[in-house]
Write a protein that holds these residues in place. Sequence first.
Motif, PDB file in Angstrom:
ATOM      1  N   GLU A  12      29.395   6.220 -38.963  1.00 51.69           N
ATOM      2  CA  GLU A  12      28.015   6.703 -38.924  1.00 51.69           C
ATOM      3  C   GLU A  12      27.529   7.109 -40.310  1.00 51.69           C
ATOM      4  OE1 GLU A  12      27.043   9.473 -35.779  1.00 51.69           O
ATOM      5  OE2 GLU A  12      28.581   8.583 -34.493  1.00 51.69           O
ATOM      6  N   ARG A  13      28.417   7.700 -41.130  1.00 54.76           N
ATOM      7  CA  ARG A  13      28.031   8.020 -42.511  1.00 54.76           C
ATOM      8  C   ARG A  13      27.697   6.757 -43.275  1.00 54.76           C
ATOM      9  NH1 ARG A  13      32.772  11.221 -42.672  1.00 54.76           N
ATOM     10  NH2 ARG A  13      33.535   9.962 -44.406  1.00 54.76           N
ATOM     11  N   ALA A  14      28.485   5.696 -43.062  1.00 46.11           N
ATOM     12  CA  ALA A  14      28.222   4.419 -43.731  1.00 46.11           C
ATOM     13  C   ALA A  14      26.865   3.869 -43.303  1.00 46.11           C
ATOM     14  CB  ALA A  14      29.330   3.417 -43.431  1.00 46.11           C
ATOM     15  N   ASP A  15      26.539   3.998 -42.031  1.00 47.57           N
ATOM     16  CA  ASP A  15      25.253   3.509 -41.543  1.00 47.57           C
ATOM     17  C   ASP A  15      24.105   4.296 -42.167  1.00 47.57           C
ATOM     18  OD1 ASP A  15      23.633   1.820 -39.790  1.00 47.57           O
ATOM     19  OD2 ASP A  15      23.226   3.681 -38.688  1.00 47.57           O
ATOM     20  N   VAL A  16      24.253   5.615 -42.243  1.00 46.90           N
ATOM     21  CA  VAL A  16      23.223   6.450 -42.861  1.00 46.90           C
ATOM     22  C   VAL A  16      23.058   6.063 -44.332  1.00 46.90           C
ATOM     23  CG1 VAL A  16      22.662   8.810 -43.599  1.00 46.90           C
ATOM     24  CG2 VAL A  16      23.461   8.390 -41.266  1.00 46.90           C
ATOM     25  N   ALA A  17      24.171   5.881 -45.037  1.00 52.70           N
ATOM     26  CA  ALA A  17      24.101   5.503 -46.450  1.00 52.70           C
ATOM     27  C   ALA A  17      23.408   4.158 -46.615  1.00 52.70           C
ATOM     28  CB  ALA A  17      25.510   5.450 -47.046  1.00 52.70           C
ATOM     29  N   LYS A  18      23.742   3.205 -45.777  1.00 50.25           N
ATOM     30  CA  LYS A  18      23.123   1.882 -45.848  1.00 50.25           C
ATOM     31  C   LYS A  18      21.616   1.974 -45.635  1.00 50.25           C
ATOM     32  CE  LYS A  18      23.111  -1.555 -42.651  1.00 50.25           C
ATOM     33  NZ  LYS A  18      23.697  -2.312 -41.571  1.00 50.25           N
ATOM     34  N   ARG A  19      21.213   2.772 -44.660  1.00 51.37           N
ATOM     35  CA  ARG A  19      19.781   2.919 -44.379  1.00 51.37           C
ATOM     36  C   ARG A  19      19.054   3.631 -45.511  1.00 51.37           C
ATOM     37  NH1 ARG A  19      18.603   3.525 -38.134  1.00 51.37           N
ATOM     38  NH2 ARG A  19      20.270   2.235 -37.295  1.00 51.37           N
ATOM     39  N   LEU A  20      19.690   4.626 -46.110  1.00 54.04           N
ATOM     40  CA  LEU A  20      19.067   5.328 -47.233  1.00 54.04           C
ATOM     41  C   LEU A  20      18.880   4.390 -48.427  1.00 54.04           C
ATOM     42  CD1 LEU A  20      20.867   8.784 -47.115  1.00 54.04           C
ATOM     43  CD2 LEU A  20      18.416   8.350 -46.766  1.00 54.04           C
ATOM     44  N   ILE A  21      19.906   3.615 -48.727  1.00 52.74           N
ATOM     45  CA  ILE A  21      19.803   2.675 -49.844  1.00 52.74           C
ATOM     46  C   ILE A  21      18.740   1.624 -49.556  1.00 52.74           C
ATOM     47  CG2 ILE A  21      21.042   0.841 -51.081  1.00 52.74           C
ATOM     48  CD1 ILE A  21      23.552   2.683 -50.817  1.00 52.74           C
ATOM     49  N   ALA A  22      18.707   1.112 -48.343  1.00 54.67           N
ATOM     50  CA  ALA A  22      17.699   0.108 -47.979  1.00 54.67           C
ATOM     51  C   ALA A  22      16.293   0.689 -48.104  1.00 54.67           C
ATOM     52  CB  ALA A  22      17.948  -0.403 -46.566  1.00 54.67           C
ATOM     53  N   SER A  23      16.136   1.980 -47.849  1.00 53.27           N
ATOM     54  CA  SER A  23      14.806   2.591 -47.925  1.00 53.27           C
ATOM     55  C   SER A  23      14.291   2.658 -49.361  1.00 53.27           C
ATOM     56  CB  SER A  23      14.832   4.001 -47.316  1.00 53.27           C
ATOM     57  OG  SER A  23      15.474   4.915 -48.186  1.00 53.27           O
ATOM     58  N   LEU A  24      15.169   2.532 -50.345  1.00 54.77           N
ATOM     59  CA  LEU A  24      14.758   2.554 -51.744  1.00 54.77           C
ATOM     60  C   LEU A  24      14.241   1.200 -52.218  1.00 54.77           C
ATOM     61  CD1 LEU A  24      17.714   4.630 -53.208  1.00 54.77           C
ATOM     62  CD2 LEU A  24      15.405   5.431 -52.696  1.00 54.77           C
ATOM     63  N   ASP A  25      14.622   0.147 -51.511  1.00 54.28           N
ATOM     64  CA  ASP A  25      14.162  -1.187 -51.879  1.00 54.28           C
ATOM     65  C   ASP A  25      12.710  -1.370 -51.469  1.00 54.28           C
ATOM     66  OD1 ASP A  25      16.674  -1.826 -52.794  1.00 54.28           O
ATOM     67  OD2 ASP A  25      17.300  -2.822 -50.948  1.00 54.28           O
TER      68      ASP A  25
END
Length: 73
Positions: A12-25
């Motif tokens: 779940e932490r990996a999913d949150v990190a992925k979503r946060l990074i994607a939100s910067l694009d």
Amino acid sequence: MLAEALQLPPEERADVAKRLIASLDGPADEDVEAAWLAEVERRLLDVGRGTAKVKPWDDVRERLARRLRANRK
């Protein structure tokens, strides 16, 4: 919020990190996406025709591992 996120299971932490990074694009550039797709298709055709230069995965993996070890020093 960060303290709560750090309490999540690793998946779940990996999913949150992925979503946060994607939100910067920014929005995807459709021309770039189409160019990458065309390149992938071209390379697949080359492999299918036997005209691509391919290397065994074990050799590639070992070369990458050596590069990573060298970069850590």
